[in-house]
Design a protein around this motif. Structure first.
Motif, short mmCIF file in Angstrom:
data_model
loop_
_atom_site.label_atom_id
_atom_site.label_comp_id
_atom_site.label_asym_id
_atom_site.label_seq_id
_atom_site.Cartn_x
_atom_site.Cartn_y
_atom_site.Cartn_z
N ALA A 1 32.69 37.70 61.80
CA ALA A 1 33.89 36.89 61.58
C ALA A 1 33.63 35.54 62.24
CB ALA A 1 35.12 37.54 62.18
N VAL A 2 34.13 34.48 61.61
CA VAL A 2 34.02 33.13 62.17
C VAL A 2 35.43 32.57 62.30
CG1 VAL A 2 33.11 30.80 61.83
CG2 VAL A 2 31.76 32.78 61.09
N VAL A 3 35.74 32.04 63.48
CA VAL A 3 37.02 31.39 63.72
C VAL A 3 36.71 29.98 64.21
CG1 VAL A 3 39.20 31.43 64.98
CG2 VAL A 3 38.08 33.59 64.37
N GLN A 4 37.23 28.99 63.51
CA GLN A 4 36.95 27.60 63.89
C GLN A 4 38.20 26.76 63.71
OE1 GLN A 4 33.78 26.29 61.36
NE2 GLN A 4 34.87 26.79 59.50
N GLY A 5 38.34 25.74 64.56
CA GLY A 5 39.52 24.91 64.44
C GLY A 5 39.54 23.76 65.42
N MET A 6 40.75 23.17 65.52
CA MET A 6 40.98 22.02 66.39
C MET A 6 42.32 22.22 67.08
SD MET A 6 39.91 19.21 63.57
CE MET A 6 39.34 17.84 64.56
N ILE A 7 42.41 21.70 68.31
CA ILE A 7 43.66 21.82 69.07
C ILE A 7 43.80 20.63 70.02
CG2 ILE A 7 42.55 23.25 70.85
CD1 ILE A 7 45.28 24.68 71.17
N GLN A 8 45.05 20.23 70.23
CA GLN A 8 45.40 19.28 71.29
C GLN A 8 46.53 19.94 72.09
OE1 GLN A 8 47.03 15.41 70.27
NE2 GLN A 8 45.99 14.54 72.04
N PRO A 9 46.19 20.58 73.21
CA PRO A 9 47.22 21.27 73.99
C PRO A 9 48.16 20.29 74.69
CG PRO A 9 45.12 21.39 75.12
CD PRO A 9 44.86 20.74 73.80
N SER A 10 49.43 20.70 74.83
CA SER A 10 50.40 19.91 75.59
C SER A 10 50.66 20.54 76.96
CB SER A 10 51.70 19.77 74.80
OG SER A 10 52.20 21.04 74.43
N ALA A 11 49.90 21.57 77.28
CA ALA A 11 49.93 22.22 78.60
C ALA A 11 48.53 22.76 78.89
CB ALA A 11 50.95 23.36 78.61
N ASN A 12 48.17 22.84 80.15
CA ASN A 12 46.91 23.48 80.52
C ASN A 12 46.99 24.97 80.18
OD1 ASN A 12 46.12 21.03 81.60
ND2 ASN A 12 46.55 21.63 83.70
N GLY A 13 45.87 25.57 79.86
CA GLY A 13 45.88 27.00 79.57
C GLY A 13 44.57 27.47 78.97
N THR A 14 44.60 28.64 78.38
CA THR A 14 43.40 29.28 77.86
C THR A 14 43.47 29.45 76.35
OG1 THR A 14 43.14 30.48 79.93
CG2 THR A 14 41.95 31.35 78.03
N LEU A 15 42.41 29.08 75.68
CA LEU A 15 42.20 29.35 74.27
C LEU A 15 41.42 30.65 74.20
CD1 LEU A 15 42.08 28.00 71.27
CD2 LEU A 15 39.72 27.58 71.90
N ILE A 16 41.91 31.65 73.47
CA ILE A 16 41.24 32.95 73.42
C ILE A 16 41.32 33.55 72.02
CG2 ILE A 16 43.29 34.24 74.18
CD1 ILE A 16 41.25 36.02 75.83
N VAL A 17 40.25 34.22 71.63
CA VAL A 17 40.23 34.96 70.36
C VAL A 17 41.07 36.21 70.53
CG1 VAL A 17 38.76 36.29 68.78
CG2 VAL A 17 37.96 34.09 69.69
N ARG A 18 41.78 36.58 69.47
CA ARG A 18 42.55 37.82 69.45
C ARG A 18 42.07 38.65 68.26
NH1 ARG A 18 48.29 38.05 70.96
NH2 ARG A 18 47.43 39.51 72.45
N VAL A 19 42.14 39.96 68.40
CA VAL A 19 41.64 40.87 67.38
C VAL A 19 42.63 42.01 67.18
CG1 VAL A 19 40.30 42.16 69.10
CG2 VAL A 19 39.65 42.30 66.71
N GLY A 20 42.69 42.50 65.95
CA GLY A 20 43.52 43.66 65.62
C GLY A 20 42.89 44.43 64.48
N THR A 21 43.36 45.63 64.28
CA THR A 21 42.89 46.45 63.17
C THR A 21 43.91 46.43 62.04
OG1 THR A 21 42.14 48.66 62.50
CG2 THR A 21 43.85 48.58 64.17
N GLU A 22 43.45 46.66 60.85
CA GLU A 22 44.35 46.72 59.70
C GLU A 22 45.04 48.08 59.62
OE1 GLU A 22 44.17 47.40 54.99
OE2 GLU A 22 42.51 47.85 56.31
N VAL A 23 44.38 49.12 60.15
CA VAL A 23 44.88 50.50 60.08
C VAL A 23 45.09 51.02 61.50
CG1 VAL A 23 44.39 52.84 59.29
CG2 VAL A 23 43.62 50.89 57.93
N ALA A 24 46.33 51.30 61.86
CA ALA A 24 46.61 51.81 63.20
C ALA A 24 45.78 53.04 63.51
CB ALA A 24 48.10 52.13 63.33
N ALA A 25 45.27 53.11 64.72
CA ALA A 25 44.46 54.22 65.25
C ALA A 25 43.03 54.23 64.71
CB ALA A 25 45.13 55.57 65.01
N SER A 26 42.64 53.27 63.89
CA SER A 26 41.26 53.17 63.41
C SER A 26 40.67 51.89 64.00
CB SER A 26 41.22 53.12 61.88
OG SER A 26 39.88 53.16 61.42
N GLY A 27 39.69 52.04 64.89
CA GLY A 27 39.26 50.96 65.76
C GLY A 27 38.43 49.86 65.15
#
Length: 142
Positions: free
Chosen positions: A100-126
Motif C-alpha cells: 500500500a502507498v499513502v502519499q500527501g501534503m499537510i500544513q498543520p495548525s498545531a504541533n503533533g504527530t502524523l501517523i499511518v492508520r490501518v484497519g481490516t475490511e472483515v472484522a476478526a480477520s487480520g
C-alpha cells in the motif's frame, strides 16, 4: 519497521506504530509511506489512512494493490480529512507480500504527530503491517 506489527482485527482504524513523523505548526510538508502488508484470507481487504494534528490543509491518496476480483487492479482513495480509509475488497494471496502507498501534503495548525492508520475490511480477520514498511517526510518550511 524492523519487525511486523500485531495484526489488526477490527474495522476501526488503528495506529501503525513506527510509521509516524513529528510535525510543527505552520510548516508545509509532503509525505509518502510504503506499507508492506498481508491479510489472513484472500477475502479480507485492508484499509489505510492518515491521522494528524489539527491542520489548515491536508490531502492524501491511498493506493492498496492486488485485489483478487480485479486481477491486480489497485484501490485508490483521495481524502481531505484525517482518518478517511477505504478498504480493498480482497487480496490475491493469503499472507502475501502486498503493498500500500499513502502519499500527501499537510500544513498543520498545531504541533503533533502524523501517523499511518490501518484497519481490516472483515472484522476478526487480520491485516498485518510487515517489517520493511517505511516512509519519508519533506519539510518545505512556512
Amino acid at each position: 519497521l524492523s519487525a511486523d506489527l500485531s495484526a489488526v482485527t477490527t474495522t476501526a482504524l488503528a495506529d501503525a506504530t513506527g510509521l509516524s513523523f513529528a510535525l510543527t505548526s505552520g510548516r508545509f510538508y509532503s509525505f509518502q509511506f510504503w506499507i508492506r502488508f498481508s491479510t489472513a484470507a484472500t477475502t479480507t481487504g485492508a484499509q489505510f489512512a492518515i491521522n494528524a494534528p489539527a491542520n489548515s490543509y491536508i490531502v492524501y491518496r491511498t493506493e492498496t494493490s492486488l485485489t483478487a476480483a480485479a486481477a491486480g487492479a489497485p484501490t485508490f482513495r483521495t481524502a481531505r480529512a484525517v482518518n478517511i480509509g477505504t478498504a480493498s475488497a480482497s487480496v490475491d494471496a493469503i499472507n502475501g507480500n502486498l503493498l500500500a502507498v499513502v502519499q500527501g501534503m499537510i500544513q498543520p495548525s498545531a504541533n503533533g504527530t502524523l501517523i499511518v492508520r490501518v484497519g481490516t475490511e472483515v472484522a476478526a480477520s487480520g491485516v498485518t503491517v510487515r517489517a520493511g514498511s517505511c516512509g519519508v517526510l519533506y519539510d518545505f518550511g512556512t
